[in-house]
Scaffold this motif. Structure first.
Motif, PDB file in Angstrom:
ATOM      1  N   ASP A  53       7.804  -6.368  10.050  1.00  0.00           N
ATOM      2  CA  ASP A  53       6.942  -6.227  11.261  1.00  0.00           C
ATOM      3  C   ASP A  53       5.914  -5.317  11.156  1.00  0.00           C
ATOM      4  O   ASP A  53       4.934  -5.479  11.878  1.00  0.00           O
ATOM      5  CB  ASP A  53       7.956  -5.654  12.192  1.00  0.00           C
ATOM      6  N   LEU A  54       5.943  -4.387  10.062  1.00  0.00           N
ATOM      7  CA  LEU A  54       5.024  -3.516   9.701  1.00  0.00           C
ATOM      8  C   LEU A  54       3.537  -4.116   9.541  1.00  0.00           C
ATOM      9  O   LEU A  54       2.559  -3.575   9.817  1.00  0.00           O
ATOM     10  CB  LEU A  54       5.226  -2.620   8.483  1.00  0.00           C
ATOM     11  N   LEU A  55       3.570  -5.550   9.058  1.00  0.00           N
ATOM     12  CA  LEU A  55       2.393  -6.273   8.664  1.00  0.00           C
ATOM     13  C   LEU A  55       1.563  -6.560   9.983  1.00  0.00           C
ATOM     14  O   LEU A  55       0.560  -6.484   9.821  1.00  0.00           O
ATOM     15  CB  LEU A  55       2.545  -7.360   7.940  1.00  0.00           C
ATOM     16  N   GLY A  56       2.183  -6.563  10.956  1.00  0.00           N
ATOM     17  CA  GLY A  56       1.268  -7.140  12.307  1.00  0.00           C
ATOM     18  C   GLY A  56       0.968  -5.901  13.268  1.00  0.00           C
ATOM     19  O   GLY A  56       0.369  -6.253  14.174  1.00  0.00           O
ATOM     20  N   THR A 185     -15.934  -4.758   5.339  1.00  0.00           N
ATOM     21  CA  THR A 185     -14.655  -4.941   4.814  1.00  0.00           C
ATOM     22  C   THR A 185     -14.136  -4.274   3.556  1.00  0.00           C
ATOM     23  O   THR A 185     -14.728  -3.983   2.617  1.00  0.00           O
ATOM     24  CB  THR A 185     -14.526  -6.324   4.368  1.00  0.00           C
ATOM     25  N   VAL A 186     -12.791  -3.807   3.819  1.00  0.00           N
ATOM     26  CA  VAL A 186     -12.373  -3.158   2.609  1.00  0.00           C
ATOM     27  C   VAL A 186     -10.958  -3.854   2.177  1.00  0.00           C
ATOM     28  O   VAL A 186     -10.094  -4.462   2.856  1.00  0.00           O
ATOM     29  CB  VAL A 186     -11.991  -1.744   3.198  1.00  0.00           C
ATOM     30  N   PRO A 187     -10.748  -3.545   1.004  1.00  0.00           N
ATOM     31  CA  PRO A 187      -9.425  -3.957   0.433  1.00  0.00           C
ATOM     32  C   PRO A 187      -8.236  -3.399   0.704  1.00  0.00           C
ATOM     33  O   PRO A 187      -7.422  -2.622  -0.174  1.00  0.00           O
ATOM     34  CB  PRO A 187      -9.625  -4.193  -1.124  1.00  0.00           C
ATOM     35  N   VAL A 191       0.130  -6.175   1.578  1.00  0.00           N
ATOM     36  CA  VAL A 191       0.845  -7.373   1.702  1.00  0.00           C
ATOM     37  C   VAL A 191       2.241  -7.042   0.842  1.00  0.00           C
ATOM     38  O   VAL A 191       3.379  -7.451   1.494  1.00  0.00           O
ATOM     39  CB  VAL A 191       0.128  -8.631   0.882  1.00  0.00           C
ATOM     40  N   SER A 192       2.245  -6.285  -0.118  1.00  0.00           N
ATOM     41  CA  SER A 192       3.435  -6.085  -0.956  1.00  0.00           C
ATOM     42  C   SER A 192       3.162  -4.638  -1.523  1.00  0.00           C
ATOM     43  O   SER A 192       2.223  -4.667  -2.142  1.00  0.00           O
ATOM     44  CB  SER A 192       3.958  -7.156  -1.736  1.00  0.00           C
ATOM     45  N   PHE A 193       4.331  -3.747  -1.598  1.00  0.00           N
ATOM     46  CA  PHE A 193       4.173  -2.615  -2.319  1.00  0.00           C
ATOM     47  C   PHE A 193       4.906  -2.626  -3.703  1.00  0.00           C
ATOM     48  O   PHE A 193       5.086  -1.719  -4.423  1.00  0.00           O
ATOM     49  CB  PHE A 193       4.540  -1.557  -1.705  1.00  0.00           C
ATOM     50  N   THR A 201      -4.930  -7.244   0.589  1.00  0.00           N
ATOM     51  CA  THR A 201      -6.000  -8.303   1.056  1.00  0.00           C
ATOM     52  C   THR A 201      -7.190  -7.705   1.862  1.00  0.00           C
ATOM     53  O   THR A 201      -6.941  -6.348   2.244  1.00  0.00           O
ATOM     54  CB  THR A 201      -5.543  -9.553   2.029  1.00  0.00           C
ATOM     55  N   TRP A 202      -8.315  -8.318   1.959  1.00  0.00           N
ATOM     56  CA  TRP A 202      -9.210  -7.460   2.684  1.00  0.00           C
ATOM     57  C   TRP A 202      -9.225  -7.385   4.137  1.00  0.00           C
ATOM     58  O   TRP A 202      -8.661  -8.324   4.811  1.00  0.00           O
ATOM     59  CB  TRP A 202     -10.484  -8.608   2.509  1.00  0.00           C
TER      60      TRP A 202
END
Length: 233
Positions: A53-56, A185-187, A191-193, A201-202
């Protein structure tokens, strides 16, 4: 919409998004990947586990006290002193304070606020050598991310605020939404640690400014000094 506000302050912070090899830089403000990592640590999510859920979460940060960039260097030697590792340069933000905000579902944000008060893993501001000062969570609020970043009182300490003007202009950096003009835009979108295949991702960001009232400003009226006035009639 709900928003969780965070106070990110400490003697040293370091928020790198593109550090490699012997040079470990820092951005001028907390990165989204760094703050998501902090929240994951509070929840007890291990690096090899999915962020789910943290990705959203939508992310934004206000630069309340930008601080100063410091450079440090480190080296290592073998036990017998015969071999030396290359120097590595590491950059930090000194005496900085930021108001960060994540927006999402209320249930998730209240759970994160609770986790920050009882973290499962140690919390740090970008690097393990940078512990935070004071509580991080400022609570969950029922407002938009933009409104929260614009209306929350200035977080700079008193000594800093006394030297500033009665009205200060603070920079805000947040996720750019579809259809908005993109500042850059920055990287920095995690996505995964997982150390075996760490992925980012950007991320498109928007920079803007907001005016905040400084109630601690030194308003002492000082008469302007005019040395030529002594020469008058």
């Amino acid at each position: 919409m709900s928003v969780l506000l965070l106070r990110l302050a400490g003697p040293l912070q370091s928020w790198g998004s593109s550090s490699r090899f012997a040079r470990r830089g820092t951005e001028v403000a907390p990165t989204k990947s760094g703050v998501i990592g902090l929240l994951a640590a509070a929840k007890g999510v291990r690096r090899t586990e999915p962020l789910t859920d943290l990705l959203g979460l939508e992310f934004g940060v206000r630069l309340d006290q930008p601080g100063q960039i410091l450079r440090d260097f480190q080296t290592a030697r073998s036990l017998d002193g015969r071999l030396s590792a290359p120097l590595t340069y590491r950059f930090y933000l000194s005496d900085a304070a930021f108001l960060a905000a994540v927006s999402g579902e209320s249930e998730l944000l209240y759970g994160l606020a609770e986790a920050l008060s009882r973290p499962q893993f140690p919390l740090y501001l970008g690097r393990r050598s940078c512990p935070p000062v004071g509580p991080i969570s400022l609570g969950v609020h029922e407002e938009t991310l933009d409104d929260a970043l614009a209306s929350w009182p200035w977080l700079a300490p008193d000594w800093y605020r006394r030297k500033a003007a009665p009205m200060v202009r603070l920079e805000i950096i947040r996720d750019a939404r579809p259809g908005e003009p993109v500042s850059e835009t920055v990287p920095d979108e995690p996505v995964s640690f997982d150390p075996a295949h760490r992925q980012h991702t950007w991320r498109s960001i928007l920079r803007r400014h907001v005016d905040v009232t400084n109630e601690r400003a030194d308003r002492t009226d000082v008469a302007e000094h005019d040395p030529l006035s002594l020469l008058g009639g």
